[in-house]
Design an enzyme around this catalytic site. Structure first.
Site, mmCIF file in Angstrom:
data_model
loop_
_atom_site.group_PDB
_atom_site.id
_atom_site.type_symbol
_atom_site.label_atom_id
_atom_site.label_comp_id
_atom_site.label_asym_id
_atom_site.label_seq_id
_atom_site.Cartn_x
_atom_site.Cartn_y
_atom_site.Cartn_z
ATOM 1 N N TYR A 144 -9.348 -6.010 -15.311
ATOM 2 C CA TYR A 144 -8.066 -6.531 -14.836
ATOM 3 C C TYR A 144 -8.314 -7.898 -14.548
ATOM 4 C CZ TYR A 144 -4.095 -6.492 -11.582
ATOM 5 O OH TYR A 144 -3.028 -6.656 -10.827
ATOM 6 N N LYS A 148 -6.458 -11.000 -16.319
ATOM 7 C CA LYS A 148 -5.583 -11.860 -15.520
ATOM 8 C C LYS A 148 -5.774 -13.362 -15.508
ATOM 9 C CE LYS A 148 -2.289 -8.808 -13.865
ATOM 10 N NZ LYS A 148 -1.159 -8.654 -14.386
ATOM 11 N N VAL A 186 -4.214 2.582 -1.979
ATOM 12 C CA VAL A 186 -4.403 3.042 -0.614
ATOM 13 C C VAL A 186 -3.006 3.321 -0.002
ATOM 14 C CG1 VAL A 186 -4.134 0.743 0.589
ATOM 15 C CG2 VAL A 186 -5.550 2.808 1.471
ATOM 16 N N THR A 209 -10.705 -5.534 4.548
ATOM 17 C CA THR A 209 -9.322 -5.882 4.690
ATOM 18 C C THR A 209 -8.494 -5.842 3.505
ATOM 19 O OG1 THR A 209 -10.004 -8.364 5.163
ATOM 20 C CG2 THR A 209 -10.351 -7.011 6.822
HETATM 21 P P1 NAD Z 1 3.097 -0.640 -12.133
HETATM 22 O O1 NAD Z 1 2.040 0.203 -12.889
HETATM 23 O O2 NAD Z 1 3.949 0.167 -11.338
HETATM 24 O O3 NAD Z 1 3.967 -1.391 -13.408
HETATM 25 C C1 NAD Z 1 3.468 -1.952 -14.259
HETATM 26 C C2 NAD Z 1 4.251 -1.806 -15.500
HETATM 27 O O4 NAD Z 1 3.886 -2.162 -16.831
HETATM 28 C C3 NAD Z 1 4.522 -0.306 -15.995
HETATM 29 O O5 NAD Z 1 5.920 0.394 -16.176
HETATM 30 C C4 NAD Z 1 3.804 0.440 -17.198
HETATM 31 O O6 NAD Z 1 4.243 1.500 -17.907
HETATM 32 C C5 NAD Z 1 4.029 -1.279 -17.761
HETATM 33 N N1 NAD Z 1 2.831 -1.412 -18.824
HETATM 34 C C6 NAD Z 1 1.630 -1.545 -18.724
HETATM 35 N N2 NAD Z 1 1.379 -1.807 -19.899
HETATM 36 C C7 NAD Z 1 2.026 -1.979 -20.740
HETATM 37 C C8 NAD Z 1 2.296 -2.234 -22.312
HETATM 38 N N3 NAD Z 1 1.085 -2.448 -22.723
HETATM 39 N N4 NAD Z 1 3.423 -2.556 -22.866
HETATM 40 C C9 NAD Z 1 4.451 -2.506 -22.049
HETATM 41 N N5 NAD Z 1 4.629 -2.102 -20.653
HETATM 42 C C10 NAD Z 1 3.445 -1.856 -19.958
HETATM 43 O O7 NAD Z 1 2.358 -1.993 -11.405
HETATM 44 P P2 NAD Z 1 3.185 -2.970 -10.515
HETATM 45 O O8 NAD Z 1 2.377 -2.668 -8.898
HETATM 46 O O9 NAD Z 1 4.658 -2.726 -10.487
HETATM 47 O O10 NAD Z 1 2.566 -4.196 -10.980
HETATM 48 C C11 NAD Z 1 3.218 -5.033 -11.749
HETATM 49 C C12 NAD Z 1 2.645 -6.238 -12.028
HETATM 50 O O11 NAD Z 1 2.326 -7.049 -11.031
HETATM 51 C C13 NAD Z 1 1.284 -6.156 -12.783
HETATM 52 O O12 NAD Z 1 1.218 -7.229 -14.019
HETATM 53 C C14 NAD Z 1 0.232 -6.447 -11.774
HETATM 54 O O13 NAD Z 1 -0.877 -6.834 -12.327
HETATM 55 C C15 NAD Z 1 1.026 -7.418 -11.054
HETATM 56 N N6 NAD Z 1 0.467 -7.009 -9.431
HETATM 57 C C16 NAD Z 1 0.879 -6.292 -8.582
HETATM 58 C C17 NAD Z 1 0.246 -6.087 -7.363
HETATM 59 C C18 NAD Z 1 0.857 -5.155 -6.298
HETATM 60 O O14 NAD Z 1 0.429 -5.027 -5.342
HETATM 61 N N7 NAD Z 1 1.820 -4.394 -6.745
HETATM 62 C C19 NAD Z 1 -0.637 -7.167 -7.089
HETATM 63 C C20 NAD Z 1 -0.758 -7.978 -7.689
HETATM 64 C C21 NAD Z 1 -0.465 -8.209 -9.099
HETATM 65 N N1 UDP Z 2 -8.732 2.536 -0.303
HETATM 66 C C1 UDP Z 2 -9.199 3.646 0.619
HETATM 67 N N2 UDP Z 2 -8.572 4.917 0.431
HETATM 68 C C2 UDP Z 2 -7.755 5.187 -0.571
HETATM 69 C C3 UDP Z 2 -7.267 4.165 -1.720
HETATM 70 C C4 UDP Z 2 -8.016 2.908 -1.602
HETATM 71 O O1 UDP Z 2 -9.742 3.340 1.399
HETATM 72 O O2 UDP Z 2 -7.179 6.347 -0.690
HETATM 73 C C5 UDP Z 2 -9.261 1.203 -0.138
HETATM 74 C C6 UDP Z 2 -9.796 0.634 -1.207
HETATM 75 O O3 UDP Z 2 -11.247 0.995 -1.245
HETATM 76 C C7 UDP Z 2 -9.747 -0.883 -0.931
HETATM 77 C C8 UDP Z 2 -8.289 -1.046 -0.364
HETATM 78 O O4 UDP Z 2 -8.016 0.423 0.149
HETATM 79 O O5 UDP Z 2 -10.634 -1.341 -0.149
HETATM 80 C C9 UDP Z 2 -7.072 -1.341 -1.175
HETATM 81 O O6 UDP Z 2 -7.190 -0.528 -2.233
HETATM 82 P P1 UDP Z 2 -6.095 -0.441 -3.378
HETATM 83 O O7 UDP Z 2 -6.583 0.311 -4.447
HETATM 84 O O8 UDP Z 2 -4.653 -0.204 -2.702
HETATM 85 O O9 UDP Z 2 -5.896 -1.891 -3.832
HETATM 86 P P2 UDP Z 2 -7.161 -3.056 -4.171
HETATM 87 O O10 UDP Z 2 -8.473 -2.760 -4.106
HETATM 88 O O11 UDP Z 2 -6.663 -3.429 -5.592
HETATM 89 O O12 UDP Z 2 -6.856 -4.211 -3.194
#
Ligand code: NAD
Ligand code: UDP
Length: 317
Positions: A144, A148, A186, A209
């Protein structure tokens, strides 16, 4: 809009349609769901295409070409990308390359959804956009983080070499309605556990955090960046700088859910970043943006959502 059926993608589709835009949403439904698009499915300005954007795209819209491409397709939860590391790398690398090609051909603006994971386990705290990060290139999160980072590098190189209008958003942990209940992040895990009367699963000591942004705040920031005319080449953090330990999150979630705090400590996944907090000065200065929704308020709305999609998980106390 790639990733249109996902958590963030579907909120963006709704927002763009309500702004009067015509939207083509593409998704292979690997982690998203058609239910997320219920509100927009029958909108006359919306077309949905079920496709894998890692494969070369052909333009499927019923108009000449897009003015804006938003590449949001990618699994986002560590559990989801851990299930398909190669697919995750493909969508962020090849998907970004195809997005750039379409942007070049159509003269469209491209917005690439990057992540705070680009900073890895950060040595600089809080994280400004100028920080280069501290990423393990062979760890379990590398599929990931590194894809990215590759996407960022590809978009940046295309800006330099072929002159596209590309913009990069580093999204910090965002939560709210339409997260998949089982995506392993989480906040869904804690909400479902609280609603089922089960202990909250704290990974490791819970001293790590995160900074949690409510989805409506994030969408506003993204749309401002996407629509601003003068911001080509911008790389920007969007997130809420309020920083909480996971133990604090467990305490607050229990209070908001009205359940006694009960936690169980589980193993900390490898390479789990120890801290994360965005510097959002750039978003403030360039977009006039700052988050408005406090954690408690956002958690209340998110709990309501999970209560409504999981009616069997009523409070047990
Ligand atoms: P999500 O998993 O809910 O949505 C991702 C969507 O992409 C899904 O609908 C999935 O089916 C689709 N997808 C995945 N691979 C695909 C492919 N090869 N072709 C077509 N569709 C595909 O995740 P999200 O939280 O909505 O995240 C959306 C974007 O934002 C992602 O790029 C993610 O990396 C980025 N992002 C999200 C967060 C967050 O906190 N939610 C944080 C950082 C970055
Ligand atoms: N985490 C946790 N319990 C859960 C899921 C996640 O304590 O049931 C922790 C995880 O180890 C991380 C933080 O919560 O430190 C955020 O995790 P998440 O998967 O939501 O996002 P990311 O690690 O990608 O920031």
């Amino acid at each position: 809009m790639t990733g249109a059926a996902g958590f963030l993608g579907s909120h963006l589709v709704d927002r763009l349609l309500s702004d009067g835009e015509r939207v083509v949403g593409i998704d292979n439904l690997v982690t998203g769901s058609r239910a997320n698009l219920e509100a927009s499915a029958n909108h006359p300005n919306f077309t949905f295409v079920e496709a894998d954007v890692s494969l070369p795209w052909t333009w499927a819209g019923d108009f000449d070409g897009p003015a804006l491409i938003m590449h949001f397709a990618s699994p986002a939860s560590p559990v989801d990308y851990g299930r398909d590391p190669l697919g995750t790398m493909a969508v962020n690398a090849l998907g970004a390359m195809h997005g750039v090609e379409l942007a070049r051909a159509a003269g469209a603006r491209l917005v690439f959804a990057s992540t705070s994971e680009a900073y890895g386990d950060p040595l600089e705290h809080p994280q400004p956009e100028t920080y280069w990060g501290n990423v393990n290139p062979i760890g379990v999160r590398a599929c990931y983080d590194e894809s990215k980072r590759y996407g960022e590098a590809y978009v940046t190189s295309a800006i330099r070499q072929v002159g596209i209008d590309g913009r990069i958003i580093r999204i910090f942990n965002t939560y709210g309605p339409r997260m998949q209940p089982d995506d392993g992040r989480v906040i869904p895990n804690f909400c479902l556990a609280a609603l089922r009367g089960e202990p909250l699963t704290v990974y490791g000591s819970g001293a790590q955090t995160r900074s949690f942004c409510y989805v409506s705040d994030l969408i506003e920031g993204i749309v401002r960046l996407a629509k601003a005319d003068s911001l080509a080449e911008t790389v920007i953090n969007i997130g809420n700088p309020g920083e909480f330990t996971i133990n604090e999150l467990a305490q607050i979630l229990s209070e908001v859910a009205g359940v006694p705090l009960r936690t169980v400590n589980c193993e900390l996944p490898p390479d789990d970043p120890t801290r994360r907090r965005p510097v959002i000065r750039r978003a403030h200065d360039l977009l006039g943006w700052e988050p408005k929704v406090q954690l408690r308020e956002g958690l209340m709305a998110t709990l309501d959502y999970f209560r409504s999609v999981q009616p069997q998980t009523s409070l047990t106390h």
